[in-house]
Write a protein that holds these residues in place. Sequence first.
Motif, PDB file in Angstrom:
ATOM      1  N   PRO A 186       0.818  -1.221   0.000  1.00  0.00           N
ATOM      2  CA  PRO A 186       0.000   0.000   0.000  1.00  0.00           C
ATOM      3  C   PRO A 186       0.853   1.272   0.000  1.00  0.00           C
ATOM      4  CG  PRO A 186       0.038  -0.922   2.198  1.00  0.00           C
ATOM      5  CD  PRO A 186       0.804  -1.886   1.321  1.00  0.00           C
ATOM      6  N   ALA A 187       1.623   1.433  -1.069  1.00  0.00           N
ATOM      7  CA  ALA A 187       2.514   2.595  -1.168  1.00  0.00           C
ATOM      8  C   ALA A 187       1.722   3.803  -1.654  1.00  0.00           C
ATOM      9  CB  ALA A 187       3.658   2.291  -2.129  1.00  0.00           C
ATOM     10  N   PRO A 188       1.742   4.913  -0.920  1.00  0.00           N
ATOM     11  CA  PRO A 188       0.986   6.097  -1.343  1.00  0.00           C
ATOM     12  C   PRO A 188       1.638   6.816  -2.526  1.00  0.00           C
ATOM     13  CG  PRO A 188       1.421   6.113   1.027  1.00  0.00           C
ATOM     14  CD  PRO A 188       2.311   5.084   0.414  1.00  0.00           C
ATOM     15  N   THR A 189       0.816   7.563  -3.239  1.00  0.00           N
ATOM     16  CA  THR A 189       1.272   8.526  -4.237  1.00  0.00           C
ATOM     17  C   THR A 189       1.112   9.897  -3.594  1.00  0.00           C
ATOM     18  OG1 THR A 189       0.485   7.079  -6.001  1.00  0.00           O
ATOM     19  CG2 THR A 189       0.917   9.375  -6.579  1.00  0.00           C
ATOM     20  N   ASN A 190       2.216  10.606  -3.372  1.00  0.00           N
ATOM     21  CA  ASN A 190       2.160  11.795  -2.520  1.00  0.00           C
ATOM     22  C   ASN A 190       1.345  12.941  -3.105  1.00  0.00           C
ATOM     23  OD1 ASN A 190       3.481  10.986  -0.192  1.00  0.00           O
ATOM     24  ND2 ASN A 190       5.509  11.460  -0.994  1.00  0.00           N
ATOM     25  N   THR A 191       1.442  13.172  -4.419  1.00  0.00           N
ATOM     26  CA  THR A 191       0.710  14.269  -5.037  1.00  0.00           C
ATOM     27  C   THR A 191       0.114  13.795  -6.359  1.00  0.00           C
ATOM     28  OG1 THR A 191       2.375  15.234  -6.519  1.00  0.00           O
ATOM     29  CG2 THR A 191       2.536  15.793  -4.165  1.00  0.00           C
TER      30      THR A 191
END
Length: 489
Positions: free
Chosen positions: A135-140
Amino acid sequence: MKSKVTDLRSALKLLESLPGQLVHTNVEVEPMAELSGVYRHIGAGGTVMRPTKEGPAMLFHNVKGHPDAVVAIGVLASRNRVAALLDCRPEELGKKLYHSVDNPIPPVMSKEPALCQQITHRAEDKDFDLYKLVPAPTNTPDDAGPYITLGMCYATHPDTGQSDVTVHRLCIQGKDELSIFFTPGARHIGAMAERAEQLNRSLPISISIGVDPAIEIGSCFEPPTTPLGYDELAVAGALRGQPVELCNCVSVNERAIANAEYVIEGEILPHIRVQEDQNSHTGYAMPEFPGYTGPASNQCWKIKVKAVTHRKNPIMQTCIGPSEEHVSMAGIPTEASIYGMIEKAMPGRLQNVYCATPGGGKYMAVLQFKKLTSSDEGRQRQAALLAFSAFSELKHVFLVDEDVDCFDMNDVLWAMNTRFQGDADIITIPGVRCHPLDPSNNPGCSPSIRDYGIACKTIFDCTVPYAQKERFQRARFMEVDSDKWLKQE
């Protein structure tokens, strides 16, 4: 005596016991930009665009698309929190790390079944998919894709057999592929990958996510403090007074951190370069520590993933690139490097050093220097030159006296306003290699800049001339215990 913090879970347990240091949310959050957007307001701080603030770490228990995972963010986004996790005072962190580098405790192989391998997924499995497993986020919304921002990359030099741990920019590019970015000449694993490529070999690598914060801090040391061949896991061992435990990977010939939450195993492939935004085509990578979104690179290396292992109910740990978390991870080891070099050269003069938030932990250092005799006049500037030697990416050094709190930027600017003259106390060193992510390090900004990443390093000497110390005595207040007047009846 063993430390009470040995992994991410025990670190979170400690933070839970400290007022205002950890918050939870069960509200569903989208990992694509929304999660980081929320934490920007809660506690990112650092060089993040305002409004932001320094606040608690946060646990997201309801991440869309990942029903069995929890995402932790901001664990290190406070100097006070880092101090609590490393069991020392905030102003002593740099010195503690300095002594740990000089007294390393190398990692060992775990004798117990590895917690990070409670569940195993192999790339040949029909349903193997990094996008779903991690579950790696995409920051922007501009990012090239989901980023693993706190992956402890561990690899071994193909010639020497010596291993090392570092943190790199890792973007998920496909179901079994990652891109990894190496800053030219700045990281040991980059040198290992280059040597493996010369030998026409792939380089086995493990990426451990969600570990003891001591590992995350220790992994950010750089040469000359920790030269090629120095395994920074030994710094974490020294900080805890016990070795970091490793385990053998299940799919590649490498080791991983045994009590990590996740481990991604794979190989860095030779002679292949990846366009970082090949899926998003935004032209950008991710937000970096200076506060700007970095351009996508066309020189990323490819990692072919062979397996993902993790704990039961794993906790994904992430950070926002320009947040206070980066200041802690990059800045505190830099403080240790600077303190160590100057202390060896002129013992007793440097009282402390702070790699301040506005520099993202890399560009700016405040040196608190004590002139003991008249012959020390000028040594403060020599100390600044040593700081540049200790950490080549440093751009600005502020020198202050021992009566100025180097950790309080208001006090530092007070010293600049009352003890500094621009025509006499600025020392510039133009045309020196610094850091490529500073957008002002560009030939378009100055004729002295011949190539991208070259800067004018500058010393701001805000110290009082030794012969005039009596003229610069701060107002002296009575020393009292103010708690007496704050106690309620």
